[in-house]
Enzyme design. Structure first.
Site, PDB file in Angstrom:
ATOM      1  N   ASP A  55      31.129  66.413  54.356  1.00 48.29           N
ATOM      2  CA  ASP A  55      30.590  65.376  53.362  1.00 48.29           C
ATOM      3  C   ASP A  55      31.615  64.724  52.803  1.00 48.29           C
ATOM      4  O   ASP A  55      32.707  65.223  52.411  1.00 48.29           O
ATOM      5  CB  ASP A  55      29.905  66.257  51.965  1.00 48.29           C
ATOM      6  CG  ASP A  55      29.128  65.399  51.317  1.00 48.29           C
ATOM      7  OD1 ASP A  55      29.233  64.249  51.311  1.00 48.29           O
ATOM      8  OD2 ASP A  55      28.077  66.009  50.706  1.00 48.29           O
ATOM      9  N   SER A  99      24.610  60.224  49.307  1.00 50.43           N
ATOM     10  CA  SER A  99      24.608  61.542  50.041  1.00 50.43           C
ATOM     11  C   SER A  99      23.155  61.629  50.737  1.00 50.43           C
ATOM     12  O   SER A  99      22.825  62.084  51.962  1.00 50.43           O
ATOM     13  CB  SER A  99      24.988  62.591  49.698  1.00 50.43           C
ATOM     14  OG  SER A  99      26.708  62.772  49.486  1.00 50.43           O
ATOM     15  N   THR A 152      22.480  66.800  52.039  1.00 46.68           N
ATOM     16  CA  THR A 152      22.575  66.867  53.405  1.00 46.68           C
ATOM     17  C   THR A 152      21.677  68.027  54.076  1.00 46.68           C
ATOM     18  O   THR A 152      20.959  67.853  54.840  1.00 46.68           O
ATOM     19  CB  THR A 152      23.993  67.152  53.982  1.00 46.68           C
ATOM     20  OG1 THR A 152      24.791  65.611  53.575  1.00 46.68           O
ATOM     21  CG2 THR A 152      24.123  67.262  55.496  1.00 46.68           C
ATOM     22  N   PHE A 230      24.958  82.358  47.962  1.00 46.23           N
ATOM     23  CA  PHE A 230      26.173  82.921  47.601  1.00 46.23           C
ATOM     24  C   PHE A 230      26.817  82.428  46.166  1.00 46.23           C
ATOM     25  O   PHE A 230      27.861  82.701  45.791  1.00 46.23           O
ATOM     26  CB  PHE A 230      27.358  82.724  48.688  1.00 46.23           C
ATOM     27  CG  PHE A 230      26.951  83.055  50.045  1.00 46.23           C
ATOM     28  CD1 PHE A 230      26.858  84.474  50.190  1.00 46.23           C
ATOM     29  CD2 PHE A 230      26.592  82.140  51.035  1.00 46.23           C
ATOM     30  CE1 PHE A 230      26.558  85.019  51.398  1.00 46.23           C
ATOM     31  CE2 PHE A 230      26.266  82.691  52.302  1.00 46.23           C
ATOM     32  CZ  PHE A 230      26.175  84.237  52.438  1.00 46.23           C
ATOM     33  N   GLU A 274      27.748  72.151  57.002  1.00 49.56           N
ATOM     34  CA  GLU A 274      28.232  71.185  56.173  1.00 49.56           C
ATOM     35  C   GLU A 274      29.306  71.589  55.179  1.00 49.56           C
ATOM     36  O   GLU A 274      29.545  72.764  54.471  1.00 49.56           O
ATOM     37  CB  GLU A 274      27.195  70.700  55.101  1.00 49.56           C
ATOM     38  CG  GLU A 274      27.811  69.719  54.291  1.00 49.56           C
ATOM     39  CD  GLU A 274      26.822  69.204  53.132  1.00 49.56           C
ATOM     40  OE1 GLU A 274      26.992  68.149  52.700  1.00 49.56           O
ATOM     41  OE2 GLU A 274      26.030  70.320  52.651  1.00 49.56           O
ATOM     42  N   ASP A 279      33.550  66.176  49.551  1.00 47.05           N
ATOM     43  CA  ASP A 279      33.231  65.258  48.843  1.00 47.05           C
ATOM     44  C   ASP A 279      33.562  65.327  47.181  1.00 47.05           C
ATOM     45  O   ASP A 279      34.020  64.440  46.633  1.00 47.05           O
ATOM     46  CB  ASP A 279      31.901  64.986  48.990  1.00 47.05           C
ATOM     47  CG  ASP A 279      31.082  63.889  48.272  1.00 47.05           C
ATOM     48  OD1 ASP A 279      31.315  62.939  48.459  1.00 47.05           O
ATOM     49  OD2 ASP A 279      30.235  64.142  47.256  1.00 47.05           O
ATOM     50  N   HIS A 283      35.808  62.690  44.909  1.00 45.80           N
ATOM     51  CA  HIS A 283      35.316  62.183  43.756  1.00 45.80           C
ATOM     52  C   HIS A 283      36.218  62.349  42.594  1.00 45.80           C
ATOM     53  O   HIS A 283      36.321  61.534  41.744  1.00 45.80           O
ATOM     54  CB  HIS A 283      33.859  62.806  43.202  1.00 45.80           C
ATOM     55  CG  HIS A 283      32.570  62.243  43.787  1.00 45.80           C
ATOM     56  ND1 HIS A 283      32.346  60.800  43.858  1.00 45.80           N
ATOM     57  CD2 HIS A 283      31.904  62.884  44.975  1.00 45.80           C
ATOM     58  CE1 HIS A 283      31.139  60.711  44.744  1.00 45.80           C
ATOM     59  NE2 HIS A 283      31.003  61.922  45.206  1.00 45.80           N
ATOM     60  N   ASP A 321      29.118  62.049  56.296  1.00 42.82           N
ATOM     61  CA  ASP A 321      27.967  61.490  55.770  1.00 42.82           C
ATOM     62  C   ASP A 321      28.267  60.079  55.158  1.00 42.82           C
ATOM     63  O   ASP A 321      27.478  58.944  55.473  1.00 42.82           O
ATOM     64  CB  ASP A 321      27.082  62.080  54.825  1.00 42.82           C
ATOM     65  CG  ASP A 321      27.917  62.692  53.734  1.00 42.82           C
ATOM     66  OD1 ASP A 321      29.061  62.541  54.031  1.00 42.82           O
ATOM     67  OD2 ASP A 321      27.208  62.997  52.729  1.00 42.82           O
TER      68      ASP A 321
END
Length: 472
Positions: A55, A99, A152, A230, A274, A279, A283, A321
């Site tokens: 991602d 996303s 995703t 988790f 993923e 990602d 950010h 993605d």
């Protein structure tokens, strides 16, 4: 003499009937051709497909991780795969995808609008690769270190017209759509508080799922169906796990747990894994976090490819993605200083101390946190600048994740990392800093040569569907 005698009989039969069918030569030839075709299909049609999605992982993230991990000439394992392509990522309504739309494109081969998961722009649900493989009799699974209901994984397991309000629906759809393996975060969406009083985990148990909540339970799990939750939300950053004594499994450990179940299927399987927190680190302009999360993902790629090599009939496709925050390695980037950072900006933000009298953070805590965790001695002016950035127009402190982005952007600027400016990030209403940069695609296994050239995101599932010979 016997050989020539048999040949004479054959020729006589041909002459008498005027057709090769009299001696069965056409039938034998057809059988031979059919066997050759079957052998060729076995060679090119994979029994299993593993799609790994980083991602937010663009070329810049791959390059940054390679440099911080292995030095100037460093390369990641994924870069060694034999087939490579580039991919465009636009959504149906925006040149820069979020996303949700990006995950939908990779899962379904249909472009949709930003904010929509598993539906077309009109809101009509569309089948995903997972649906198609499941309908063809194969086992299916999703693995992520994001919530299982996030963009995703959500696009593979179900559909919702609004990614921000559809998490509870997507949690139920994992069960309704009979996903054999689901491992990740987002446990809160399975709890009674989010499911109208129903404990969704109990519903999974009733359907025969083994339930696990930490890496030790995952390692010892058995059965034909598996649900792993988790974390109530996002699984923790790799860089923070030691500091908080996390018992969460790695992506590679989740891959192995998933394969132990999926490989029991006689007809094969489809798995989407993923690496979602690349990602989030991007950010936050968190170069150190990008490095660690990308290496975590690359290790999972290596684990998957090594398994596929032993299996001999598995296609592995590595993709992203979209790209996040325009990450790049610069000439002046301070590599050693970045490698010395041991926690995420998100972890740092939690250490700031609020002063109720000023509705802000105390200057002293700002100074100490930047010094202890980022190795930066802030000036009084820099402290004032930071404190002016952490409030919105109403004077309210931004949520902690946005505060961490502000901290990350200051650290990135200090250590000369190439990133999109914070002003651009905060002014991007649906993507918060995503870009339209092309991203890399790597592939290994039967028919992996199909992944070449410059592709579009919707091409990926279409190619997988075609070479796997499953129905649209």
């Amino acid at each position: 003499m016997k050989k020539f005698k048999r040949l004479g009989v054959v020729l006589s039969a041909i002459l008498v009937t005027g057709s090769l069918q009299a001696c069965g030569l056409v039938e034998n030839s057809q059988i031979q051709e059919k066997n050759v075709a079957a052998a060729a299909e076995t060679k090119t049609k994979p029994k299993n497909v593993i799609m790994l999605v980083g991602d937010g992982m663009g070329i810049g993230q791959v390059g940054l991780a390679g440099v911080l991990e292995n030095g100037k000439d460093g390369r990641l394992f994924m870069e060694s795969l034999p087939n490579v392509a580039l991919m465009h990522t636009s959504s149906a309504n925006n040149i820069v995808t979020d996303s949700a739309a990006a995950g939908t494109a990779l899962a379904t081969g249909v472009k949709t609008n930003n904010g929509m998961i598993g539906v077309d722009p009109e809101g009509v649900p569309v089948d995903s690769l997972l649906d198609k493989f499941k309908n063809s009799g194969k086992k299916v699974g999703v693995v992520t270190n994001h919530p299982l209901t996030d963009a995703t994984p959500g696009a593979f397991v179900g559909s919702t017209a609004d990614r921000w309000t559809g998490n509870e629906d997507l949690a139920r759809q994992i069960l309704e759509n009979k996903v054999d393996v689901a491992l990740g975060g987002g446990g809160k969406y399975f709890k009674p508080e989010k499911q109208n009083g129903v404990n969704l985990v109990d519903s999974f148990k009733e359907e025969g799922y083994t339930i696990v909540s930490n890496k030790e339970e995952l390692k010892n799990a058995s059965g034909d169906k598996l649900l792993g939750l988790f974390n109530d939300s996002y699984m923790n950053y790799v860089i923070d796990r030691d500091d908080i004594s996390s018992q969460e499994p790695s992506l590679s450990e989740m891959f192995n747990g998933a394969i132990n179940v999926l490989n029991k299927g006689k007809k094969g399987f489809f798995l989407m894994l993923e690496g979602g927190r690349i990602d989030h680190a991007a950010h936050g302009s968190d170069a150190t976090g990008i490095w660690k999360e990308t290496i975590e993902f690359d290790n999972a790629v290596k684990t998957a490819v090594e398994w596929a090599k032993k299996d001999g009939n598995t296609l592995v496709v590595v993709v992203a993605d979209h790209e996040t925050n325009g990450i790049s390695v610069t000439e002046s980037m301070k590599t050693e200083e970045l490698k010395g950072i041991s926690v995420s900006p998100e972890f740092m933000a939690k250490k700031l101390v609020k002063d109720p009298s000023t509705n802000s953070y105390t200057p002293g805590s700002v100074i100490s946190v930047f010094k202890e965790y980022a190795g930066i001695d802030l000036t009084d002016h820099e402290v004032s600048t930071f404190l002016s950035k952490i409030k919105d127009q109403s004077g309210t402190i931004y949520p902690e994740n946005v505060v961490s982005w502000i901290m990350g952007s200051m650290i990135a600027e200090y250590y000369k990392v190439g990133v999109v400016s914070l002003d651009v990030v905060l002014s991007s209403p649906t993507t918060a800093g995503h870009t339209a940069n092309m991203i890399p695609v790597f592939a290994y296994g039967p028919s992996s040569e199909k992944f070449e050239g410059v592709l579009d995101n919707i091409d990926i599932p279409k190619i997988i569907t075609e070479i796997s010979k499953i129905k649209n």
